[in-house]
Motif scaffolding. Structure first.
Motif, PDB file in Angstrom:
ATOM      1  N   MET A  59       0.585  -1.059  -0.147  1.00  0.00           N
ATOM      2  CA  MET A  59       0.338  -0.125  -0.302  1.00  0.00           C
ATOM      3  C   MET A  59       0.801   1.343  -0.266  1.00  0.00           C
ATOM      4  N   PHE A  60       0.910   2.193  -1.056  1.00  0.00           N
ATOM      5  CA  PHE A  60       1.810   3.188  -0.811  1.00  0.00           C
ATOM      6  C   PHE A  60       1.010   4.322  -0.602  1.00  0.00           C
ATOM      7  N   TRP A  61       0.634   4.555   0.182  1.00  0.00           N
ATOM      8  CA  TRP A  61       0.127   5.634   0.699  1.00  0.00           C
ATOM      9  C   TRP A  61       0.023   5.555   2.375  1.00  0.00           C
ATOM     10  N   PHE A  89     -19.067   2.127   7.610  1.00  0.00           N
ATOM     11  CA  PHE A  89     -18.844   2.638   7.233  1.00  0.00           C
ATOM     12  C   PHE A  89     -18.782   4.226   7.049  1.00  0.00           C
ATOM     13  N   ARG A 140     -14.806  -5.444   2.408  1.00  0.00           N
ATOM     14  CA  ARG A 140     -14.756  -7.084   2.236  1.00  0.00           C
ATOM     15  C   ARG A 140     -13.864  -7.364   3.128  1.00  0.00           C
ATOM     16  N   TRP A 141     -13.613  -7.399   3.801  1.00  0.00           N
ATOM     17  CA  TRP A 141     -12.334  -8.715   4.445  1.00  0.00           C
ATOM     18  C   TRP A 141     -13.379  -9.064   5.412  1.00  0.00           C
ATOM     19  N   GLU A 156     -12.226   0.195   0.798  1.00  0.00           N
ATOM     20  CA  GLU A 156     -13.805  -1.262   0.312  1.00  0.00           C
ATOM     21  C   GLU A 156     -12.779  -2.383   0.513  1.00  0.00           C
ATOM     22  N   LEU A 157     -11.794  -2.194   1.061  1.00  0.00           N
ATOM     23  CA  LEU A 157     -10.765  -3.370   1.158  1.00  0.00           C
ATOM     24  C   LEU A 157     -10.955  -4.214   2.343  1.00  0.00           C
ATOM     25  N   SER A 193     -11.561   5.666  -0.737  1.00  0.00           N
ATOM     26  CA  SER A 193     -12.369   4.527  -1.356  1.00  0.00           C
ATOM     27  C   SER A 193     -12.078   3.350  -1.540  1.00  0.00           C
ATOM     28  N   MET A 194     -10.343   3.535  -1.932  1.00  0.00           N
ATOM     29  CA  MET A 194      -9.483   2.396  -1.908  1.00  0.00           C
ATOM     30  C   MET A 194      -9.418   1.159  -0.223  1.00  0.00           C
ATOM     31  N   ALA A 227     -14.357   7.992   6.556  1.00  0.00           N
ATOM     32  CA  ALA A 227     -13.829   8.434   6.025  1.00  0.00           C
ATOM     33  C   ALA A 227     -14.707   9.981   5.071  1.00  0.00           C
ATOM     34  N   GLY A 251     -15.016  11.828  -0.767  1.00  0.00           N
ATOM     35  CA  GLY A 251     -14.531  12.356  -1.549  1.00  0.00           C
ATOM     36  C   GLY A 251     -12.714  11.876  -1.622  1.00  0.00           C
ATOM     37  N   CYS A 252     -12.686  11.358  -0.483  1.00  0.00           N
ATOM     38  CA  CYS A 252     -11.141  10.879  -0.043  1.00  0.00           C
ATOM     39  C   CYS A 252     -10.855   9.189  -0.611  1.00  0.00           C
ATOM     40  N   GLY A 253      -9.495   9.526  -1.764  1.00  0.00           N
ATOM     41  CA  GLY A 253      -9.429   9.119  -2.590  1.00  0.00           C
ATOM     42  C   GLY A 253      -8.655   7.690  -1.957  1.00  0.00           C
ATOM     43  N   PRO A 254      -7.707   7.841  -0.966  1.00  0.00           N
ATOM     44  CA  PRO A 254      -7.472   6.633  -1.041  1.00  0.00           C
ATOM     45  C   PRO A 254      -7.567   5.947  -0.171  1.00  0.00           C
TER      46      PRO A 254
END
Lengths: 372, 313
Positions: B229-231, B285, B273-274, B269-270, B265-266, B257, B260-263
């Motif tokens: 994860m790069f952030w 959420f 799901r987990w 979501e992960l 939103s990913m 969150a 509109g937070c980009g990181p």
């Protein structure tokens, strides 16, 4: 192994040429439709950006046709595109699709990495054959861009609206069918010749508007609601900050071919945006500066809603607009965007620019001539 | 020494690095002026001057900067590109000084030094040197001040890892452990999140945040991802989220969150799901923006806590 990849403008023609000439079984996702987008938004995170949703729709529709391997590019941030594949893998898994995903990751994304991945996909074909296939794809990409740039000029001046577009669509089909480098080059030459012979109002002064912004939204006509065609119908000559072949050259060929490059654009951004911000944020600012210097009348920035690099660019563009004296309009696109709304906005922008430039005016005696 | 004023806006990364930043300038003899806690005027000023599409914390940051701009000699808005190897901050933080420069009229001198520790062997030394040049302080004094400030920052980090919340928040010892995950500038700014920590404490939750998980555990859990994860904050959220998902003490997870937070939103979501796949504890959420209403939030938190209580009995 049946390979698929996401749509982005004319990318499918290039990808198909590349893989098929290596004997790889390719399944092109069906053209993007309302259904694609519906499938995408149903299963994607709510405020992920639009390309993720549309790509996911592509993958689901390709899976219905039997695709089992996805090839896509990755990234190391800070734009979230670099994490697309990971999130999409989890979503597809929960939906029950068995996909293998092959991601071409930078900083390994350069020519040799590309060769290796393609070699793997093609069942270890000899390297010269891989290079030949890449060259074939490249020739098609160049042909498409050359034809498209001509179309962008002709649309603004053609007498019978729609003629250039008809030829363009026909040429795309022909380029797609083109079986070897020679025939593709021939099609390119013939099409450009044909476009030049359309009856046009050659000396009509036209507005020149540049489209800048995030790569996917500016390259994919379904997502940007065919904004270029609409501008063309209004009599506007359009240029884009990114063409597919330029992007391929910058990112996969390390700028070997001598084309306009995003790196130069990023340099021009420097007084306004002094650091890379991911995606094409810096290029958006830099290209705007370049288009202002080249004498364009206006700039339209396109981006998917919530796109982080473009929000940074948008925050800075008002200053660029003032300093370089060029009007800028920003349009965000998402699954809710409607064609009519977009049309109203570009018509208003067009009217504004038309009034602002001298050639649109029938000047009254004594009226002052000013640009601003 | 000089008594010049350095302004530090109380937004975004202030909530992580306030000890370090304040201490650094204080040791060097500057008067440190921090903007007041986020309030209605600050939020409104921010919303008016930032672009609509920016996320709430960025808008709030604009408000804080505008509040300070006329009162100080220097404005401290470093360009935080990366604080760890192969990691990035969010693009909006990368562009922050330029975004603010485009919005401020006649700003004070900006301390907008680029902090980029992304590459291997990147050092903080040149950053300190650059700051010292801007504020006209000898470099060696700056280095000494930095070392002392860094020590204080490290102590603060340790204090948080012992399970403490920053001062001023209610805590409920012995309540149900609830993990409240989100970026520090959303979690520790009670105006942005409408007092979520205090509300949860009143409802009988003992709140855990990502700052309470030691970094080696975060790294261990985050390394389960197939791709790094790069952030930086994304990694912390994934690592601490997975840790809390496996910790039997923790009864539920709330992910906060900004819209509109980009990181997120990913990452969100992960994690969602987990959490659903493991099927062991509730996951909620919550998205916040400037239009979020308190009543709606209270309803959701109450429902969540009721569920936790029923599951426990």
């Amino acid at each position: 192994m049946k390979v698929t990849f996401p749509h982005m403008g004319s990318l499918s023609i290039v990808g198909k040429a590349l893989f098929q000439s290596l004997g790889v079984d390719v399944i092109i996702p069906p053209p993007i439709t309302k259904r694609t987008i519906k499938l995408g938004i149903e299963h994607s995170p709510e405020f992920a950006c639009l390309p993720l949703k549309v790509n996911l729709g592509n993958f689901i529709e390709a899976a219905e046709l039997g695709a089992d391997t996805i090839v896509m590019s990755g990234g190391v941030g800070p734009c979230r595109f670099g994490y697309y594949a990971q999130v999409q893998r989890e979503i597809l898994r929960d939906l029950g699709y068995q996909y293998e995903i092959i991601v071409v990751e930078p900083p390994d994304t350069h020519f040799s990495e590309l060769l290796q991945k393609i070699k793997y996909l093609s069942n270890n074909k000899p390297i010269w054959q891989v290079v030949k296939a890449i060259r074939f794809g490249w020739v098609k990409a160049r042909a498409i861009d050359a034809v498209e740039q001509k179309v962008q000029q002709v649309r603004a001046r053609e007498v019978a609206k729609g003629t250039a577009d008809a030829i363009y669509q026909w040429a795309l089909r022909k380029i797609d069918e083109g079986a070897d480098v020679k025939s593709v080059l021939q099609i390119q030459k013939n099409t450009i010749h044909e476009l030049e012979n359309i009856s046009q109002e050659k000396d009509k002064p036209v507005l020149k508007i540049a489209i800048v912004g995030e790569i996917y939204t500016i390259l994919e006509p379904f997502v940007n609601l065919d904004i270029e065609k609409h501008l063309g119908r209004l009599g506007v000559e359009v240029n884009r900050s990114i063409y597919l072949s330029e992007w391929v050259n910058d990112h996969l060929f390390m700028g070997i071919a001598r084309l306009r490059s995003g790196k130069e654009a990023a340099k021009l951004a420097h007084p306004y945006l002094r650091h890379f911000v991911g995606g094409h944020g810096q290029e958006t600012v830099g290209s705007t500066v370049r288009y202002a210097q080249e004498g364009f009348h206006g700039v339209i920035q396109l981006a998917p809603l919530t796109c982080m690099p473009e929000i940074v660019a948008q925050s800075i563009l008002p200053v660029v607009s003032e300093q370089e004296s060029i009007p800028i309009m920003t349009l965000y696109l998402d699954e809710q965007s409607g064609e009519a709304g977009m049309l109203t906005r570009i018509e208003a922008f067009y009217d504004l620019l038309y009034r602002k430039t001298d050639f649109g005016k029938r000047r009254m005696p004594g009226e002052r001539l000013s640009r601003n | 020494m000089i008594g010049k004023k350095v302004g530090i806006p109380k937004g975004l990364l202030y909530h992580y690095y306030h000890t370090l930043w304040e201490r650094f300038f204080q040791i060097l003899g500057f008067e440190v002026k921090v903007s007041p806690d986020t309030n209605k005027n600050i939020v409104n000023a921010g919303i008016m001057s930032a672009v609509d599409e920016a996320c709430l914390p960025v808008k709030v940051f604009y408000g804080h900067v505008l509040d300070l701009a006329e009162q100080v000699d220097y404005l401290f808005i470093p360009r935080m590109v990366s604080v760890a190897e192969k990691e990035y901050m969010c693009p909006k933080l990368l562009g922050l000084p330029d975004m603010l420069r485009a919005c401020l009229v006649n700003p004070p001198r900006l301390i907008d030094t680029t902090v980029n520790l992304r590459l291997k062997n990147a050092q903080i030394g040149p950053v300190i040197k650059e700051i010292c040049e801007i504020i006209e302080v000898p470099e060696n004094e700056g280095k000494i001040a930095w070392c002392m400030a860094e020590k204080a920052q490290e102590d603060y980090k340790q204090y948080m890892q012992l399970g403490n919340l920053p001062s001023g928040f209610k805590s409920c010892s012995g309540g149900y452990s609830i993990a409240l995950l989100g970026h520090g500038y959303n979690i520790y700014d009670p105006y942005i999140n409408m007092g979520m920590i205090d509300k949860l404490a009143e409802m009988g939750a003992s709140v855990k945040t990502k700052e309470m998980v030691p970094s080696d555990i975060v790294d261990k859990f985050a390394s389960q991802l197939p791709k790094k994860m790069f952030w930086t904050f994304g990694k912390q959220l994934v690592g601490s989220g997975l840790y809390y998902l496996h910790d039997p003490q923790v009864k539920g997870i709330i992910f906060v969150a900004s819209f509109g937070c980009g990181p997120d939103s990913m990452v969100g979501e992960l994690l969602e799901r987990w959490a659903r796949r493991s099927n062991t504890k509730p996951f909620m959420f919550i998205t916040i923006d400037e239009h979020s209403g308190e009543a709606g939030l209270v309803t959701r938190l109450e429902a969540f806590m009721d569920m936790i209580r029923r599951r426990a009995s």
